[in-house]
Scaffold this motif. Structure first.
Motif, PDB file in Angstrom:
ATOM      1  N   SER A   1       0.364  -1.233   0.054  1.00 38.46           N
ATOM      2  CA  SER A   1      -0.258   0.294  -0.186  1.00 38.46           C
ATOM      3  C   SER A   1       1.031   1.549   0.146  1.00 38.46           C
ATOM      4  O   SER A   1       0.460   1.971  -0.866  1.00 38.46           O
ATOM      5  CB  SER A   1      -1.258  -0.208   1.403  1.00 38.46           C
ATOM      6  N   PHE A   2       1.600   1.371   0.722  1.00 38.87           N
ATOM      7  CA  PHE A   2       2.904   2.177   0.718  1.00 38.87           C
ATOM      8  C   PHE A   2       4.112   2.125  -0.490  1.00 38.87           C
ATOM      9  O   PHE A   2       4.498   3.359  -0.444  1.00 38.87           O
ATOM     10  CB  PHE A   2       3.864   2.542   2.140  1.00 38.87           C
TER      11      PHE A   2
ATOM     12  N   GLU B   1       3.906   5.565   9.443  1.00 31.95           N
ATOM     13  CA  GLU B   1       3.242   5.141   8.714  1.00 31.95           C
ATOM     14  C   GLU B   1       2.627   3.685   8.440  1.00 31.95           C
ATOM     15  O   GLU B   1       2.010   3.886   8.944  1.00 31.95           O
ATOM     16  CB  GLU B   1       2.988   5.669   7.236  1.00 31.95           C
TER      17      GLU B   1
ATOM     18  N   GLN C   1      -0.186   2.092  10.990  1.00 33.03           N
ATOM     19  CA  GLN C   1      -0.865   0.592  10.202  1.00 33.03           C
ATOM     20  C   GLN C   1      -1.958  -0.351  10.894  1.00 33.03           C
ATOM     21  O   GLN C   1      -2.378  -1.450  10.818  1.00 33.03           O
ATOM     22  CB  GLN C   1      -1.278   1.026   8.726  1.00 33.03           C
TER      23      GLN C   1
ATOM     24  N   TYR D   1      -3.667   9.668  11.125  1.00 31.07           N
ATOM     25  CA  TYR D   1      -3.525   8.067  10.739  1.00 31.07           C
ATOM     26  C   TYR D   1      -5.180   7.317  10.505  1.00 31.07           C
ATOM     27  O   TYR D   1      -5.659   6.620  10.675  1.00 31.07           O
ATOM     28  CB  TYR D   1      -3.038   7.172  12.258  1.00 31.07           C
TER      29      TYR D   1
ATOM     30  N   GLN E   1      -6.014   8.544   8.224  1.00 29.01           N
ATOM     31  CA  GLN E   1      -6.184   8.466   6.092  1.00 29.01           C
ATOM     32  C   GLN E   1      -4.636   7.903   6.084  1.00 29.01           C
ATOM     33  O   GLN E   1      -3.699   7.934   7.383  1.00 29.01           O
ATOM     34  CB  GLN E   1      -5.922   9.900   5.919  1.00 29.01           C
ATOM     35  N   ARG E   2      -4.623   7.236   4.632  1.00 30.25           N
ATOM     36  CA  ARG E   2      -2.941   7.033   4.550  1.00 30.25           C
ATOM     37  C   ARG E   2      -2.430   8.196   3.468  1.00 30.25           C
ATOM     38  O   ARG E   2      -3.590   8.522   2.153  1.00 30.25           O
ATOM     39  CB  ARG E   2      -3.026   5.721   3.676  1.00 30.25           C
TER      40      ARG E   2
ATOM     41  N   SER F   1      -0.033  11.389   6.438  1.00 28.00           N
ATOM     42  CA  SER F   1      -0.601   9.889   7.875  1.00 28.00           C
ATOM     43  C   SER F   1      -0.785  10.918   8.477  1.00 28.00           C
ATOM     44  O   SER F   1      -2.005  10.417   9.474  1.00 28.00           O
ATOM     45  CB  SER F   1      -0.488   8.733   7.429  1.00 28.00           C
TER      46      SER F   1
END
Length: 368
Positions: free
Chosen positions: A56-57, A94, A98, A193, A195-196, A226
Motif C-alpha cells: 500500500s505504501f 506510517e 497502520q 492515521y 487516512q494514508r 498520514s
C-alpha cells in the motif's frame, strides 16, 4: 568515541544514485534495518498482512514520485537488503501505525516513539553576519547515532541537495543549492492515521528538490499526510515559516523579532482551536524546550552559528532538556539528542554533531 556521520555522495539517474548510496552506506543501512526490521514482528503481523502494508505504501510512493521508488530499489540492491526494508525505513512511522490498527490496538502511535526535536531559525536582520541560520536538535533513539549519514545528491533536473538522514532514507533535515532549508518536529493530534498519506520523509525530500521557496511551501502545506508533523522552511533570501501540519490541514507561524522556534506541541492559535493536543504525553518537556531556546537566543548579544549551538546545548531540566543525554525513554530503549544540525543555507554548509550532550565536536558538510 562518537564518530562523525559518514558523507555519502551520489549522482546520476535515480536507480544509479540509489545503488551508489547503498554501496557506500551498506553497514549503516544494515544497522537501520536492524533497528526497525523487528517492529512488525513484535506486533505479530502475518506475512500476508506485512506484504499488503508495504504494498500500500509502495503504491503511494509510486504515485507521489516514481523516481523515489527507483532510488529505493537502487539502495536496496547496493546495500544487499530487500526493497521492503528500505520502504520500511522511509515510511516507518506510517507503516507501524497502520500495523497497530490492524491489530486493533487503541493507540495507533508507536509506543516506542521518543521523537523530540527543537528547531530554530535566525533571520538575517538578527544574524551577526547578515545570513540566515537554520538548525535543529533531533531527539530519537540513541543507537541511531550509529545508523545515520549525510547524503550529498548531485541532481540533473534541479538543485543539488545536502541532507542528514537515517541510512537508507531519502530525506530528513537539510538544505539545497537554491538556498532552501528544512527541519521537522514531531506533533500529535486526534486526526492522525485516519487516512494514508505520503511518508513524511519523502515530503521533506520533495521540498528540498524545489528551486523556489513558494513551491517548497506548497509541497509541505498541501501534500496529504498520514499523521501530524511540524516543518520549518527557510530560504537564504531572508524568510522562514513554520507549518504545523495535521494530516489534512496546515497552520502557519511566522518569525517574531527575527526568530522562529518550535518544539513538539501545537502553538498557532488556529491549530489550538481546531485540533486536540496529544503530544504532551510523549514529549512533556516540549512545553519549556521552545521557550528555553527562544530565551537563550534573545539573550545573546551576537547571534551567529555558535549562538544557535549554545541555545541547542541548553541543559535546563536535564535529562528532559533541549540537549538530551542518553536516558531511558518511556519504553525500554535509550532516548537521546542523536544529532545537532546547524545550517547556513547561503553558504551551502551544515555543521553536525552526533550525540551532542556527550560530544561537542562538529563536522562541517558542504554542497561545494
Amino acid at each position: 568515541m562518537t564518530q562523525p556521520f559518514p558523507l555519502i555522495e551520489i549522482s546520476g539517474a535515480p536507480l544509479a544514485r540509489g545503488r551508489q548510496y547503498g554501496e557506500q552506506a551498506r553497514a549503516r543501512i544494515h544497522a537501520s534495518v536492524a533497528i526497525y526490521g523487528d517492529q512488525l514482528d513484535s506486533l505479530h503481523i502475518s506475512q500476508t498482512q506485512r506484504s499488503d502494508l508495504i504494498e500500500s505504501f509502495t503504491s503511494i510512493i509510486h504515485h507521489f514520485d516514481a523516481d523515489y521508488l527507483e532510488e529505493m530499489r537502487g539502495i536496496a540492491e547496493g546495500a544487499g537488503v530487500s526493497l521492503e526494508a528500505i520502504i520500511m525505513i522511509n515510511a516507518r512511522t506510517e507503516v507501524i501505525a497502520q500495523a497497530r490498527r490492524l491489530k486493533e490496538i487503541a493507540d495507533p502511535h508507536d509506543s516506542t516513539i521518543k521523537d523530540g526535536c527543537s528547531g530554530a531559525v535566525i533571520l538575517p536582520e538578527r544574524s551577526a553576519h547578515g545570513k540566515l541560520i537554520h538548525g535543529q536538535n533531533w531527539d530519537w533513539r540513541a543507537e541511531c547515532a550509529e545508523s545515520s549519514v549525510v547524503v550529498k545528491i548531485r541532481r540533473e533536473d534541479g538543485p543539488d541537495v545536502l541532507t542528514f538522514v537515517e541510512a537508507g532514507g531519502l530525506g530528513r533535515s537539510g538544505l539545497n543549492s537554491a538556498g532552501i532549508a528544512i527541519t521537522a518536529n514531531y506533533l500529535r493530534c486526534e486526526r492522525d492515521y485516519m487516512q494514508r498519506g505520503v511518508p513524511l520523509s519523502l515530503i521533506r525530500r520533495k521540498a528540498l528538490e524545489q528551486q523556489h521557496m513558494a513551491l517548497a511551501m506548497r509541497v509541505v502545506a498541501t501534500t496529504p499526510k498520514s499523521c501530524s508533523n511540524n516543518m520549518i522552511l527557510s530560504t537564504k533570501a531572508g524568510f522562514a515559516i513554520d507549518f504545523e501540519c495535521a494530516p489534512d490541514e496546515s497552520f502557519t507561524l511566522y518569525p517574531q523579532d527575527g526568530l522562529l522556534v518550535h518544539a513538539n506541541h501545537w502553538e498557532s492559535l488556529a491549530a489550538r482551536c481546531k485540533v486536540r493536543e496529544e503530544g504532551v504525553e510523549a514529549s512533556p518537556d516540549s512545553l519549556y524546550r521552545s521557550w528555553r531556546v527562544s530565551k537563550r537566543l534573545a539573550e545573546s548579544a551576537q547571534l551567529d552559528e555558535d549562538a544557535m549551538k549554545a541555545a541547542f546545548f541548553d541543559d535546563f531540566g536535564s535529562p528532559y532538556s533541549v540537549c538530551r543525554p542518553p536516558r531511558p525513554g518511556f519504553s525500554s530503549d535509550l532516548s537521546a539528542t542523536v544529532a545537532m544540525i546547524v545550517m547556513t543555507p547561503a553558504d551551502g554548509v551544515m555543521d553536525v554533531a552526533p550525540l551532542p550532550a556527550i560530544n561537542k565536536t562538529f563536522t562541517r558538510y558542504a554542497l561545494d
